[in-house]
Write an enzyme that holds these catalytic residues in place. Structure first.
Site, PDB file in Angstrom:
ATOM      1  N   GLY A 112      46.965  54.632 110.616  1.00  0.00           N
ATOM      2  CA  GLY A 112      48.069  54.412 109.697  1.00  0.00           C
ATOM      3  C   GLY A 112      49.410  54.245 110.380  1.00  0.00           C
ATOM      4  O   GLY A 112      49.502  54.059 111.584  1.00  0.00           O
TER       5      GLY A 112
ATOM      6  N   HIS B 286      48.783  46.194 114.296  1.00  0.00           N
ATOM      7  CA  HIS B 286      47.685  46.409 113.345  1.00  0.00           C
ATOM      8  C   HIS B 286      47.469  45.177 112.465  1.00  0.00           C
ATOM      9  O   HIS B 286      46.328  44.775 112.197  1.00  0.00           O
ATOM     10  CB  HIS B 286      47.984  47.604 112.438  1.00  0.00           C
ATOM     11  CG  HIS B 286      48.080  48.915 113.137  1.00  0.00           C
ATOM     12  ND1 HIS B 286      49.255  49.622 113.223  1.00  0.00           N
ATOM     13  CD2 HIS B 286      47.146  49.654 113.785  1.00  0.00           C
ATOM     14  CE1 HIS B 286      49.036  50.749 113.881  1.00  0.00           C
ATOM     15  NE2 HIS B 286      47.778  50.790 114.241  1.00  0.00           N
TER      16      HIS B 286
ATOM     17  N   GLN C 247      40.527  64.057 117.614  1.00  0.00           N
ATOM     18  CA  GLN C 247      41.035  63.431 118.831  1.00  0.00           C
ATOM     19  C   GLN C 247      42.396  63.964 119.261  1.00  0.00           C
ATOM     20  O   GLN C 247      43.009  63.427 120.181  1.00  0.00           O
ATOM     21  CB  GLN C 247      41.077  61.911 118.672  1.00  0.00           C
ATOM     22  CG  GLN C 247      42.069  61.389 117.658  1.00  0.00           C
ATOM     23  CD  GLN C 247      41.806  59.935 117.314  1.00  0.00           C
ATOM     24  OE1 GLN C 247      40.812  59.600 116.671  1.00  0.00           O
ATOM     25  NE2 GLN C 247      42.689  59.047 117.754  1.00  0.00           N
TER      26      GLN C 247
ATOM     27  N   GLU D 150      44.062  45.748 122.622  1.00  0.00           N
ATOM     28  CA  GLU D 150      43.883  45.970 124.052  1.00  0.00           C
ATOM     29  C   GLU D 150      44.907  46.942 124.634  1.00  0.00           C
ATOM     30  O   GLU D 150      44.744  47.372 125.777  1.00  0.00           O
ATOM     31  CB  GLU D 150      43.931  44.642 124.804  1.00  0.00           C
ATOM     32  CG  GLU D 150      42.694  43.786 124.588  1.00  0.00           C
ATOM     33  CD  GLU D 150      42.691  42.525 125.427  1.00  0.00           C
ATOM     34  OE1 GLU D 150      43.796  42.048 125.786  1.00  0.00           O
ATOM     35  OE2 GLU D 150      41.593  42.017 125.727  1.00  0.00           O
ATOM     36  N   LYS D 151      45.951  47.287 123.888  1.00  0.00           N
ATOM     37  CA  LYS D 151      46.862  48.336 124.371  1.00  0.00           C
ATOM     38  C   LYS D 151      46.068  49.594 124.684  1.00  0.00           C
ATOM     39  O   LYS D 151      46.332  50.275 125.670  1.00  0.00           O
ATOM     40  CB  LYS D 151      47.950  48.641 123.346  1.00  0.00           C
ATOM     41  CG  LYS D 151      48.874  49.795 123.772  1.00  0.00           C
ATOM     42  CD  LYS D 151      49.936  50.083 122.734  1.00  0.00           C
ATOM     43  CE  LYS D 151      49.357  50.787 121.522  1.00  0.00           C
ATOM     44  NZ  LYS D 151      48.939  52.195 121.859  1.00  0.00           N
TER      45      LYS D 151
ATOM     46  N   GLN E  45      40.066  52.949 125.310  1.00  0.00           N
ATOM     47  CA  GLN E  45      39.354  53.139 124.046  1.00  0.00           C
ATOM     48  C   GLN E  45      38.401  51.983 123.775  1.00  0.00           C
ATOM     49  O   GLN E  45      37.242  52.201 123.386  1.00  0.00           O
ATOM     50  CB  GLN E  45      40.352  53.273 122.906  1.00  0.00           C
ATOM     51  CG  GLN E  45      39.725  53.327 121.525  1.00  0.00           C
ATOM     52  CD  GLN E  45      40.762  53.522 120.445  1.00  0.00           C
ATOM     53  OE1 GLN E  45      41.178  54.632 120.187  1.00  0.00           O
ATOM     54  NE2 GLN E  45      41.199  52.428 119.817  1.00  0.00           N
TER      55      GLN E  45
END
EC number: 6.3.2.1
Length: 292
Positions: free
Chosen positions: A31, A37, A61, A148-149, A153
């Site tokens: 969010g 996003h 996390q 990709e930042k 992850q």
């Protein structure tokens, strides 16, 4: 757009998509949405019949002294943005809906997840891969979109999908940046005006790494030391992770000239941590060129 807050309602909506033969694109988020996003959403919409976005601030996390309680939240604002973007389903459960009992099953990718950001945030990536697995089980997407930042992850999720044979394609999307080069992040809102001005040192450090690479600097340790010194020259910046790694395995590399390398940065400004990265020595896609 349909706002869904329960697992049962989400399953009904997904079943309806499947009965209609629709493909599903999925964008998992926490969010407080920004243009990064929305770029993921646009890609998902372009490549699928139906688009599902989740908003869930996942407690698994966050470490004990991290920003779970103060992580920015504004569901009304986010809902309006996603409505305008043409999303079909917004899944916004609360914690008790996602974890009705204390969770005992954890999905971990320990070798990849204990490095880089994982070294300073132990347990973080196990929380990420656990919640992503649960969301994949619920949404059953054909494709899932990640920025990709968060390079580490993306790497972990791809490996998890491969290892567990999860039937979803993981689609990385180039980092979206502010006009001055700072990577878009929900946490940028934490920065004071002075810290925000100083934060451009992060993308500038990636530029410096690329310059050193182009000049033929071959020693990863020399690059790391030079970039750490470059960042530390900004009084408001405190480099926590400066690493040159293999872009596929995240393992240390012996040489920069043997192939593409990942330069990963994790920099603190006061209590706010910002991360960024760049793969250097690999031909950029048109999307990556535009993003930079």
């Amino acid at each position: 757009m349909r706002l869904v807050k329960t697992v049962a309602e989400l399953r009904d909506a997904i079943a309806a998509f499947r009965r209609a033969g629709k493909t599903i694109g999925f964008v998992p988020t926490m969010g407080f949405l920004h243009i990064g996003h929305l770029t993921l959403v646009a890609r998902a919409k372009a490549e699928n019949d139906a688009t599902v976005v989740s908003i869930f601030v996942n407690p698994l996390q966050f470490g004990a002294n991290e920003d779970l309680a103060r992580y920015p939240r504004d569901l009304a604002r986010d809902s309006a943005l996603l409505q305008e973007a043409g999303v079909d389903i917004l899944f916004a459960p609360d914690v008790t809906e996602m974890y009705p009992r204390p969770i005992q099953t954890v999905v971990d990718v320990p070798e990849l997840g204990s490095q880089l950001e994982g070294a300073v945030r132990p347990g973080h990536f196990a929380g990420v891969t656990t919640v992503v697995t649960k969301l994949f089980n619920l949404v059953q997407p054909d494709a899932a979109y990640f920025g990709e930042k968060d390079y580490q992850q993306v790497t972990l999720v791809r490996r998890m999908v491969e290892d567990l044979a999860q039937p979803v394609r993981v689609i990385p999307v180039a980092t979206v940046r502010e006009a001055d080069g700072l990577a878009c992040s929900s946490r940028n809102v934490y920065l004071s005006p002075e810290q925000r001005a100083a934060a451009v040192i992060v993308p500038h450090a990636l530029d410096e790494a690329e310059r050193l690479y182009a000049e033929g600097v071959d020693d990863p340790a020399a690059i790391e030391a030079a970039i750490e010194k470059f960042i530390a020259a900004e009084p408001l910046a405190s480099p926590e992770v400066v690493a040159v790694r293999d872009p596929d395995t995240l393992a240390p590399v012996a040489s920069l000239q043997a192939g593409p390398v990942l330069v990963a940065l994790f920099v603190r400004f006061g209590s706010t941590r910002l991360l960024d990265n760049r793969v250097i020595g690999r031909e950029k896609t048109a999307e990556q060129e535009a993003a930079q």
